[in-house]
Scaffold this active site. Structure first.
Site, PDB file in Angstrom:
ATOM      1  N   SER A  21       8.744   3.930  -2.795  1.00 51.14           N
ATOM      2  CA  SER A  21       9.162   3.701  -4.193  1.00 51.14           C
ATOM      3  C   SER A  21       7.989   3.181  -5.027  1.00 51.14           C
ATOM      4  O   SER A  21       7.889   3.497  -6.217  1.00 51.14           O
ATOM      5  CB  SER A  21      10.358   2.748  -4.264  1.00 51.14           C
ATOM      6  OG  SER A  21       9.974   1.439  -3.922  1.00 51.14           O
ATOM      7  N   ASN A  22       7.109   2.414  -4.424  1.00 50.17           N
ATOM      8  CA  ASN A  22       5.906   1.985  -5.165  1.00 50.17           C
ATOM      9  C   ASN A  22       4.962   3.164  -5.386  1.00 50.17           C
ATOM     10  O   ASN A  22       4.288   3.234  -6.410  1.00 50.17           O
ATOM     11  CB  ASN A  22       5.190   0.850  -4.430  1.00 50.17           C
ATOM     12  CG  ASN A  22       5.841  -0.494  -4.688  1.00 50.17           C
ATOM     13  OD1 ASN A  22       5.737  -1.040  -5.782  1.00 50.17           O
ATOM     14  ND2 ASN A  22       6.530  -1.015  -3.681  1.00 50.17           N
ATOM     15  N   MET A  95       2.309   0.104   7.029  1.00 50.76           N
ATOM     16  CA  MET A  95       2.623  -0.815   8.116  1.00 50.76           C
ATOM     17  C   MET A  95       1.514  -0.972   9.159  1.00 50.76           C
ATOM     18  O   MET A  95       1.763  -1.467  10.251  1.00 50.76           O
ATOM     19  CB  MET A  95       3.923  -0.364   8.809  1.00 50.76           C
ATOM     20  CG  MET A  95       5.116  -0.326   7.883  1.00 50.76           C
ATOM     21  SD  MET A  95       5.438  -1.922   7.104  1.00 50.76           S
ATOM     22  CE  MET A  95       6.218  -2.770   8.463  1.00 50.76           C
ATOM     23  N   ILE A  97      -2.414  -2.463  10.061  1.00 56.76           N
ATOM     24  CA  ILE A  97      -3.395  -3.441   9.592  1.00 56.76           C
ATOM     25  C   ILE A  97      -4.775  -2.803   9.648  1.00 56.76           C
ATOM     26  O   ILE A  97      -5.181  -2.260  10.676  1.00 56.76           O
ATOM     27  CB  ILE A  97      -3.307  -4.730  10.438  1.00 56.76           C
ATOM     28  CG1 ILE A  97      -1.954  -5.388  10.165  1.00 56.76           C
ATOM     29  CG2 ILE A  97      -4.462  -5.678  10.115  1.00 56.76           C
ATOM     30  CD1 ILE A  97      -1.670  -6.605  10.987  1.00 56.76           C
ATOM     31  N   LEU A  98      -5.474  -2.847   8.528  1.00 59.30           N
ATOM     32  CA  LEU A  98      -6.815  -2.250   8.472  1.00 59.30           C
ATOM     33  C   LEU A  98      -7.812  -3.191   9.144  1.00 59.30           C
ATOM     34  O   LEU A  98      -7.707  -4.418   9.015  1.00 59.30           O
ATOM     35  CB  LEU A  98      -7.208  -2.014   7.010  1.00 59.30           C
ATOM     36  CG  LEU A  98      -6.288  -1.055   6.235  1.00 59.30           C
ATOM     37  CD1 LEU A  98      -6.599  -1.099   4.743  1.00 59.30           C
ATOM     38  CD2 LEU A  98      -6.412   0.375   6.769  1.00 59.30           C
ATOM     39  N   ASN A 112      -3.032  -4.609  -2.275  1.00 66.19           N
ATOM     40  CA  ASN A 112      -1.754  -4.482  -1.582  1.00 66.19           C
ATOM     41  C   ASN A 112      -0.665  -5.184  -2.379  1.00 66.19           C
ATOM     42  O   ASN A 112      -0.958  -6.106  -3.133  1.00 66.19           O
ATOM     43  CB  ASN A 112      -1.866  -5.146  -0.195  1.00 66.19           C
ATOM     44  CG  ASN A 112      -0.579  -5.067   0.608  1.00 66.19           C
ATOM     45  OD1 ASN A 112       0.091  -4.028   0.629  1.00 66.19           O
ATOM     46  ND2 ASN A 112      -0.204  -6.164   1.263  1.00 66.19           N
ATOM     47  N   HIS A 114       2.879  -7.324  -1.835  1.00 65.60           N
ATOM     48  CA  HIS A 114       3.644  -8.029  -0.804  1.00 65.60           C
ATOM     49  C   HIS A 114       4.863  -8.690  -1.461  1.00 65.60           C
ATOM     50  O   HIS A 114       4.735  -9.312  -2.516  1.00 65.60           O
ATOM     51  CB  HIS A 114       2.753  -9.087  -0.132  1.00 65.60           C
ATOM     52  CG  HIS A 114       3.447  -9.788   0.981  1.00 65.60           C
ATOM     53  ND1 HIS A 114       3.656  -9.205   2.217  1.00 65.60           N
ATOM     54  CD2 HIS A 114       4.032 -11.009   1.039  1.00 65.60           C
ATOM     55  CE1 HIS A 114       4.320 -10.048   2.983  1.00 65.60           C
ATOM     56  NE2 HIS A 114       4.559 -11.147   2.296  1.00 65.60           N
ATOM     57  N   ASP A 150      -2.387 -10.510   4.471  1.00 61.64           N
ATOM     58  CA  ASP A 150      -1.786 -10.986   3.212  1.00 61.64           C
ATOM     59  C   ASP A 150      -2.476 -12.233   2.651  1.00 61.64           C
ATOM     60  O   ASP A 150      -1.822 -13.112   2.073  1.00 61.64           O
ATOM     61  CB  ASP A 150      -0.274 -11.277   3.414  1.00 61.64           C
ATOM     62  CG  ASP A 150       0.496 -10.034   3.829  1.00 61.64           C
ATOM     63  OD1 ASP A 150       0.117  -8.921   3.403  1.00 61.64           O
ATOM     64  OD2 ASP A 150       1.474 -10.166   4.588  1.00 61.64           O
ATOM     65  N   GLU A 179       8.385  -5.454  -8.347  1.00 60.30           N
ATOM     66  CA  GLU A 179       7.164  -4.846  -7.780  1.00 60.30           C
ATOM     67  C   GLU A 179       6.744  -3.649  -8.619  1.00 60.30           C
ATOM     68  O   GLU A 179       5.569  -3.442  -8.895  1.00 60.30           O
ATOM     69  CB  GLU A 179       7.411  -4.388  -6.331  1.00 60.30           C
ATOM     70  CG  GLU A 179       7.643  -5.525  -5.360  1.00 60.30           C
ATOM     71  CD  GLU A 179       7.751  -5.024  -3.926  1.00 60.30           C
ATOM     72  OE1 GLU A 179       7.110  -4.030  -3.559  1.00 60.30           O
ATOM     73  OE2 GLU A 179       8.510  -5.644  -3.145  1.00 60.30           O
TER      74      GLU A 179
HETATM   75  C1  GRF Z   1       7.650  -3.234  -0.611  1.00 60.10           C
HETATM   76  O1  GRF Z   1       8.589  -4.259  -0.650  1.00 60.10           O
HETATM   77  C2  GRF Z   1       6.260  -3.792  -0.512  1.00 60.10           C
HETATM   78  O2  GRF Z   1       6.103  -5.013  -1.177  1.00 60.10           O
HETATM   79  C3  GRF Z   1       6.101  -4.004   0.975  1.00 60.10           C
HETATM   80  O3  GRF Z   1       6.751  -2.903   1.552  1.00 60.10           O
HETATM   81  C4  GRF Z   1       7.761  -2.414   0.667  1.00 60.10           C
HETATM   82  C5  GRF Z   1       7.476  -0.964   0.453  1.00 60.10           C
HETATM   83  O4  GRF Z   1       8.469  -0.334  -0.282  1.00 60.10           O
HETATM   84  N1  GRF Z   1       4.716  -4.143   1.340  1.00 60.10           N
HETATM   85  P1  GRF Z   1       8.269   1.145  -0.803  1.00 60.10           P
HETATM   86  O5  GRF Z   1       7.933   2.017   0.399  1.00 60.10           O
HETATM   87  O6  GRF Z   1       7.165   1.146  -1.808  1.00 60.10           O
HETATM   88  O7  GRF Z   1       9.590   1.511  -1.410  1.00 60.10           O
END
Ligand code: GRF
Length: 194
Positions: A21-22, A95, A97-98, A112, A114, A150, A179
């Protein structure tokens, strides 16, 4: 590195693992008239990430990295970033970690989002931990990525009130809306600082 002028001169790669969604939100912002960036590439460690459908819809190049071997995987990613002339990486629910080595190669250019008020509640399962601790507020943070989880410098943060009847799911949905407001503003801020 191009200076930020009126033209869309910043090439962005978004790294995702899930819903995206982001990712779609950043795509939509990139299509606005005054946007100074273009989403050129999406990287996913997960072939089944739902968010990959947006790459197809908006004709964004996608690369799936299997992550069986982290050294090779990151090498492949760096190669893609290079090939596509990527200047900024936006992690959005990625998901993996770099490694410090990867981050060093893209220093100050990886950000990023969070879902907490960092430095509080780093890592996973954020919303449930926040509720378990009876916090009055949570929120979301966009930060630079460094080699600690983070923990990089905060770019922008939004505080969100917690309600009495909140569940982890309700809170997560409410914070996600914030977000989507915060990430494009933070990205704009990063671009104007370059
Ligand atoms: C978001 O809550 C972001 O803050 C976290 O993972 C989620 C990802 O959501 N790191 P989406 O895949 O962007 O919907």
């Amino acid at each position: 590195m191009p200076k930020s002028t009126g033209i869309k001169n910043f090439n962005i790669a978004v790294f995702i693992s899930g819903t995206g969604s982001n990712f779609i939100n950043l795509i939509e912002h990139s299509l606005k008239k005054d946007s100074k960036y273009k989403i050129k590439l999406v990287i996913s460690n997960n072939l089944n990430a739902k968010g990959l459908k947006y790459a197809k819809k908006y004709k964004i190049k996608k690369k799936i990295i299997n992550y069986k071997d982290i050294i090779n995987s990151e090498k492949n990613i760096l190669n893609e970033l290079d090939k596509n002339n990527i200047q900024i990486v936006c992690l959005a629910g990625f998901m993996k970690i770099l490694t410090a080595n990867f981050i060093k190669k893209f220093k100050g250019k990886i950000i990023n989002i969070h879902p907490s008020l960092l430095p509080k509640y780093k890592g996973l399962n954020t919303h449930q931990r926040v509720l378990d601790n009876n916090e009055n507020y949570s929120g979301c943070t966009v930060h630079y990525v460094n080699s600690k989880l983070d923990a990089g410098k905060i770019i922008l943060q939004k505080k969100v009130k917690i309600f009495k009847n909140d569940t982890s799911e309700k809170l997560s949905k409410r914070i996600l809306k914030h977000e989507h407001l915060l990430y494009p503003i933070a990205l704009k801020k990063v671009i104007s600082s370059l």
